[in-house]
Design a protein around this motif. Sequence first.
Motif, PDB file in Angstrom:
ATOM      1  N   ARG A  32       0.828  -1.215   0.000  1.00  0.00           N
ATOM      2  CA  ARG A  32       0.000   0.000   0.000  1.00  0.00           C
ATOM      3  C   ARG A  32       0.865   1.268   0.000  1.00  0.00           C
ATOM      4  O   ARG A  32       0.419   2.313  -0.449  1.00  0.00           O
ATOM      5  N   GLN A  33       2.100   1.167   0.485  1.00  0.00           N
ATOM      6  CA  GLN A  33       3.001   2.315   0.500  1.00  0.00           C
ATOM      7  C   GLN A  33       3.478   2.683  -0.907  1.00  0.00           C
ATOM      8  O   GLN A  33       3.912   3.795  -1.132  1.00  0.00           O
ATOM      9  N   PHE A  34       3.410   1.739  -1.831  1.00  0.00           N
ATOM     10  CA  PHE A  34       3.921   1.943  -3.181  1.00  0.00           C
ATOM     11  C   PHE A  34       2.836   2.147  -4.224  1.00  0.00           C
ATOM     12  O   PHE A  34       3.135   2.548  -5.338  1.00  0.00           O
ATOM     13  N   LEU A  35       1.612   1.848  -3.883  1.00  0.00           N
ATOM     14  CA  LEU A  35       0.527   1.884  -4.869  1.00  0.00           C
ATOM     15  C   LEU A  35      -0.469   2.991  -4.558  1.00  0.00           C
ATOM     16  O   LEU A  35      -0.697   3.320  -3.389  1.00  0.00           O
ATOM     17  N   PRO A  36      -1.109   3.536  -5.597  1.00  0.00           N
ATOM     18  CA  PRO A  36      -2.161   4.525  -5.346  1.00  0.00           C
ATOM     19  C   PRO A  36      -3.328   3.888  -4.588  1.00  0.00           C
ATOM     20  O   PRO A  36      -3.542   2.677  -4.666  1.00  0.00           O
ATOM     21  N   LYS A  37      -4.061   4.701  -3.866  1.00  0.00           N
ATOM     22  CA  LYS A  37      -5.199   4.195  -3.085  1.00  0.00           C
ATOM     23  C   LYS A  37      -6.257   3.531  -3.967  1.00  0.00           C
ATOM     24  O   LYS A  37      -7.031   2.710  -3.497  1.00  0.00           O
TER      25      LYS A  37
END
Length: 139
Positions: free
Chosen positions: A17-22
């Motif tokens: 989740r830190q690397f991907l858009p919401k």
Amino acid sequence: MCGMNSIRSPMAEVLARQFLPKSVYVASAGVRAGERDPFVDAVLAEDDLDLGDRQPRSVDELEDDFFDLIVTLSPQAHHKALDLTRSLAVDVEYWPTPDPTVASGGRENILAAYRDVRDRLKAKIAERLGQKDDAEAPE
């Protein structure tokens, strides 16, 4: 996906989740549901991350089964993912990841094994999904 969705896959979910858009759907699950592991909470907190109120779940409990990519972290999970996706157009990648519960010794030894898993997953996710630009990084 891992064996019990207690350690490796929940860590990977939070880290991804830190690397991907919401807007990108990220979920983790296990071949079967295990028990939440307090060492996972401890090593994620070291990176200012947490699982919230999330509890381990099995693949059968996922609300959505339309994925573009399934990453498996244990042999058991890999076999299950290949079986589930036999007739689906989905990529399945196997990232062999050690099970930190086999660590012995005192609390620091055990935490070191969990940190190793966290750091391996963080590096692999960064490699696979790409580092965030400095402009996108949270402050």
